[in-house]
Design a protein around this motif. Structure first.
Motif, mmCIF file in Angstrom:
data_model
loop_
_atom_site.group_PDB
_atom_site.id
_atom_site.type_symbol
_atom_site.label_atom_id
_atom_site.label_comp_id
_atom_site.label_asym_id
_atom_site.label_seq_id
_atom_site.Cartn_x
_atom_site.Cartn_y
_atom_site.Cartn_z
ATOM 1 N N SER A 76 0.854 0.963 -9.692
ATOM 2 C CA SER A 76 1.014 2.471 -9.997
ATOM 3 C C SER A 76 -0.209 2.565 -10.910
ATOM 4 C CB SER A 76 2.335 2.769 -10.487
ATOM 5 O OG SER A 76 2.344 4.003 -10.863
ATOM 6 N N PRO A 77 -0.919 3.700 -10.755
ATOM 7 C CA PRO A 77 -2.046 4.029 -11.505
ATOM 8 C C PRO A 77 -1.866 4.523 -12.818
ATOM 9 C CG PRO A 77 -2.036 5.841 -10.056
ATOM 10 C CD PRO A 77 -0.725 4.849 -9.783
ATOM 11 N N LEU A 78 -0.636 5.154 -13.073
ATOM 12 C CA LEU A 78 -0.303 6.035 -14.467
ATOM 13 C C LEU A 78 0.925 5.381 -14.964
ATOM 14 C CD1 LEU A 78 -0.883 9.538 -13.251
ATOM 15 C CD2 LEU A 78 -2.611 8.151 -14.885
ATOM 16 N N ILE A 79 0.699 5.348 -16.452
ATOM 17 C CA ILE A 79 1.782 5.013 -17.444
ATOM 18 C C ILE A 79 3.104 6.005 -17.100
ATOM 19 C CG2 ILE A 79 2.811 4.650 -19.392
ATOM 20 C CD1 ILE A 79 0.071 3.463 -20.526
ATOM 21 N N ALA A 80 2.646 7.105 -17.081
ATOM 22 C CA ALA A 80 3.680 8.340 -16.928
ATOM 23 C C ALA A 80 4.880 8.019 -15.760
ATOM 24 C CB ALA A 80 3.281 9.527 -16.981
ATOM 25 N N LEU A 81 3.714 7.888 -14.752
ATOM 26 C CA LEU A 81 4.580 7.638 -13.376
ATOM 27 C C LEU A 81 5.365 6.434 -13.149
ATOM 28 C CD1 LEU A 81 1.609 8.302 -10.670
ATOM 29 C CD2 LEU A 81 3.425 9.904 -11.268
ATOM 30 N N MET A 82 4.771 5.274 -13.791
ATOM 31 C CA MET A 82 5.645 4.135 -14.021
ATOM 32 C C MET A 82 7.068 4.249 -14.843
ATOM 33 S SD MET A 82 2.986 0.975 -14.901
ATOM 34 C CE MET A 82 1.387 1.378 -14.634
ATOM 35 N N ASP A 83 6.751 4.849 -15.714
ATOM 36 C CA ASP A 83 7.944 5.200 -16.712
ATOM 37 C C ASP A 83 9.215 5.959 -16.002
ATOM 38 O OD1 ASP A 83 7.052 3.519 -18.444
ATOM 39 O OD2 ASP A 83 6.119 4.839 -19.897
ATOM 40 N N ASP A 84 8.656 6.965 -15.588
ATOM 41 C CA ASP A 84 9.621 7.937 -14.627
ATOM 42 C C ASP A 84 10.477 7.047 -13.663
ATOM 43 O OD1 ASP A 84 8.875 9.894 -15.887
ATOM 44 O OD2 ASP A 84 7.650 11.023 -14.357
ATOM 45 N N GLN A 85 9.464 6.192 -12.847
ATOM 46 C CA GLN A 85 10.351 5.607 -11.814
ATOM 47 C C GLN A 85 11.167 4.353 -12.187
ATOM 48 O OE1 GLN A 85 9.332 5.264 -8.117
ATOM 49 N NE2 GLN A 85 8.119 6.973 -8.038
ATOM 50 N N VAL A 86 10.602 3.933 -13.480
ATOM 51 C CA VAL A 86 11.589 2.899 -13.891
ATOM 52 C C VAL A 86 12.746 3.288 -14.654
ATOM 53 C CG1 VAL A 86 11.736 1.240 -16.035
ATOM 54 C CG2 VAL A 86 9.681 1.214 -14.459
ATOM 55 N N ASN A 87 12.743 4.601 -15.123
ATOM 56 C CA ASN A 87 13.985 5.062 -15.617
ATOM 57 C C ASN A 87 14.879 5.474 -14.723
ATOM 58 O OD1 ASN A 87 13.020 4.934 -18.334
ATOM 59 N ND2 ASN A 87 12.041 6.793 -18.529
ATOM 60 N N ALA A 88 14.325 6.140 -13.713
ATOM 61 C CA ALA A 88 15.256 6.692 -12.372
ATOM 62 C C ALA A 88 15.979 5.551 -11.927
ATOM 63 C CB ALA A 88 14.307 7.333 -11.276
ATOM 64 N N LEU A 89 15.261 4.357 -11.553
ATOM 65 C CA LEU A 89 15.828 3.163 -11.177
ATOM 66 C C LEU A 89 16.959 2.585 -12.012
ATOM 67 C CD1 LEU A 89 12.814 1.410 -9.770
ATOM 68 C CD2 LEU A 89 14.844 2.319 -8.173
ATOM 69 N N LYS A 90 16.662 2.547 -13.402
ATOM 70 C CA LYS A 90 17.757 1.968 -14.262
ATOM 71 C C LYS A 90 18.926 2.951 -13.912
ATOM 72 C CE LYS A 90 15.072 -0.507 -17.629
ATOM 73 N NZ LYS A 90 14.359 -0.165 -19.066
ATOM 74 N N LEU A 91 18.856 4.195 -14.018
ATOM 75 C CA LEU A 91 19.999 4.962 -13.914
ATOM 76 C C LEU A 91 20.813 4.661 -12.707
ATOM 77 C CD1 LEU A 91 18.915 8.436 -14.964
ATOM 78 C CD2 LEU A 91 20.289 7.109 -16.197
ATOM 79 N N GLN A 92 20.068 4.162 -11.753
ATOM 80 C CA GLN A 92 20.722 3.683 -10.357
ATOM 81 C C GLN A 92 21.333 2.327 -10.648
ATOM 82 O OE1 GLN A 92 17.366 4.886 -8.179
ATOM 83 N NE2 GLN A 92 18.339 6.737 -7.189
ATOM 84 N N GLY A 93 21.200 1.774 -11.572
ATOM 85 C CA GLY A 93 21.529 0.325 -11.845
ATOM 86 C C GLY A 93 20.747 -0.698 -11.146
ATOM 87 N N VAL A 94 19.518 -0.317 -11.126
ATOM 88 C CA VAL A 94 18.438 -1.279 -10.526
ATOM 89 C C VAL A 94 17.651 -1.827 -11.723
ATOM 90 C CG1 VAL A 94 16.497 -1.666 -9.130
ATOM 91 C CG2 VAL A 94 18.114 -0.092 -8.330
ATOM 92 N N ALA A 95 17.546 -3.274 -11.834
ATOM 93 C CA ALA A 95 16.823 -3.781 -12.796
ATOM 94 C C ALA A 95 15.258 -3.778 -12.513
ATOM 95 C CB ALA A 95 17.111 -5.548 -12.995
ATOM 96 N N ALA A 96 14.864 -2.603 -13.156
ATOM 97 C CA ALA A 96 13.201 -2.239 -12.881
ATOM 98 C C ALA A 96 12.903 -2.002 -14.448
ATOM 99 C CB ALA A 96 13.093 -0.766 -12.365
ATOM 100 N N GLU A 97 11.529 -2.709 -14.423
ATOM 101 C CA GLU A 97 10.684 -2.491 -15.644
ATOM 102 C C GLU A 97 9.268 -2.516 -15.531
ATOM 103 O OE1 GLU A 97 12.081 -3.089 -18.416
ATOM 104 O OE2 GLU A 97 13.850 -3.741 -18.112
#
Ligand code: ADP
Ligand code: MG
Ligand code: ZN
Length: 417
Positions: free
Chosen positions: A67-88
């Motif tokens: 992913s090209p942008l830190i903000a995009l990455m962080d958004d996705q990771v946070n959303a996935l974590k809320l869904q219980g997915v081990a994303a980093e």
């Protein structure tokens, strides 16, 4: 196999909480699961993330997302974590210690989705470390960044062309909202070496009625269109700041609640006008293309283009701001050959490469083709994006099919070629 089918359904419901796929998602998910090199083209908001996240979870183990942008990455990771997915995500916005701690978890097999910027992934150290792990898939998000015809070319994305050789047995999927053919072909060439299944879907917005009218007396045409829709929220796009000001003044003088928006206004005025448009019903925003990015107002009932955009991508994006609530909305474009000629002149004067000019000129040709279409306009628009149109009925051509073929008009079309 039936096992994968069941797992797919189960993950869709349990992890993402969705009972069904959106248009186009399932085809992409199935291709990725089958290991087919895949490019998915869907507009913003259509649900591209699921197209790689779900297969990643079905494969299990570690998957990489570029992913090209830190903000995009962080958004996705946070959303996935809320869904219980081990994303980093490992990126330069984090401390070295944090990144090291995350890497330890990755190496220990505790992470399902790892988000990386392309320059992070393509270091020899990272590639060597990853080659010792088993990868489920590699997903390249915002894949248009690899194309020089895209609107946001990123040099770092070019290196990703090596991925298919570095990980020859790992399914590779790319995703983008930029749909025109030049960009698509470029992505397939650079990222996949010419071989990929391309899926285009989700571009149809059936609740938006699409029409084109000859531009004769724009001031009058704008006013009568807007007046006939008084009380509804709408956007009128104009090509220049001067025209925005003129149009907003004229509408205001006619007693219509119209506000200007362009980059020449102070930040305060722009902010205030935008706020009013969002908060109140029945305001007409008269704007340049500066208006619209990230604006989320679901009940915009019409978009009137009083001047033609330069590309169908821009046009599509701008009309897409109408009818987000799914209720009927309208898009009208006032077409004049003179406007197109002006754009062609600008293009000629632009200090860009002959290749680039040719691509831009073709994009303009497509715009003209759409405006002069004598067949379903929605079919022309979606066809440009590579998606096939279903029955329309919601465009001016479908509503009033041309009865007689205008020979002089066809002659003009031919002469242009
Ligand atoms: P894109 O990357 O294409 O712009 P996203 O992947 O961010 O879009 O998804 C946009 C929104 O659509 C998200 O809120 C997501 O949860 C939602 N979404 C995705 N797939 C589905 C689905 N099958 N059913 C319902 N909502 C979905
Ligand atoms: Mg996305
Ligand atoms: Zn139609």
């Amino acid at each position: 196999p039936p096992g994968i089918e069941a797992l797919k359904r189960a993950r869709l419901a349990e992890v993402f909480g969705f009972d069904r796929f959106r248009p186009g998602q399932q085809d992409v998910v199935d291709a990725v699961l089958a290991g087919v090199p895949t490019l998915a083209v869907m507009p913003t908001g259509a649900g591209k993330s699921l197209c790689y996240q779900l297969p990643a979870l079905v494969f299990g183990g570690l998957s990489i997302v570029i992913s090209p942008l830190i903000a995009l990455m962080d958004d996705q990771v946070n959303a996935l974590k809320l869904q219980g997915v081990a994303a980093e995500a490992i990126h330069s916005g984090k401390s070295r210690e944090d990144n090291v701690a995350i890497w330890r978890r990755v190496a220990a097999g505790e992470v399902s989705l790892l988000y990386l910027a392309p320059e992070r992934l393509m270091t020899e150290r990272m590639l060597a470390a990853l080659s010792r792990l088993t990868l489920g898939l590699v997903a390249v998000d915002e894949a248009h960044c690899i194309s020089q015809w895209g609107h946001s070319f990123r040099n770092e994305y070019l290196g990703l062309g090596r991925l298919r050789e570095i990980f020859p047995n790992v399914p590779l999927v790319a995703l983008t909202a930029t749909a025109d053919k030049a960009t698509r072909d470029d992505i397939v060439e650079r990222l996949f070496g010419g071989q990929a299944r391309v899926f285009v879907s989700g571009f149809d917005r059936p609740n938006i009625f699409i029409g084109v009218e000859d531009k004769k007396d724009p001031a009058r045409q704008i006013e009568s269109f807007v007046r006939a829709r008084e009380g509804l929220s709408g956007i009128v796009y104009r090509i220049s700041r001067k025209k925005v000001d003129e149009t907003a003044e004229r509408l205001s003088a006619a007693g219509i609640r119209a506000l200007p928006y362009h980059a020449g206004l102070s930040t305060e005025v722009r902010g205030a006008n935008q706020e009013t448009f969002l908060a109140e019903d029945g305001v007409v925003m008269v704007a340049t293309v500066a208006f619209g990015m990230g604006i989320d107002k679901s009940d915009v009932r019409y978009v009137l283009h009083a001047d033609s955009p330069g590309t169908l991508e821009a046009y599509y994006q701008e009309i897409g701001r109408a009818g987000r609530d799914g209720q009927p909305a309208e898009a009208l474009l006032l077409y004049s050959a003179g406007d197109i000629a002006t754009r062609r002149r600008f293009l000629d004067e632009e200090p860009s490469s002959p290749e680039r000019k040719m691509v831009e000129a073709r994009r303009l040709d497509a715009m003209v083709g759409f405006c002069e279409a004598v067949t379903c306009r929605r079919a022309v628009l979606l066809g440009y994006f590579g998606e096939r149109a279903k029955a329309c009925g919601a465009c001016d051509v479908c509503r009033d099919p041309p009865k007689v073929v205008d020979a002089s008009r066809d002659a003009q079309l031919v002469l242009r070629i």
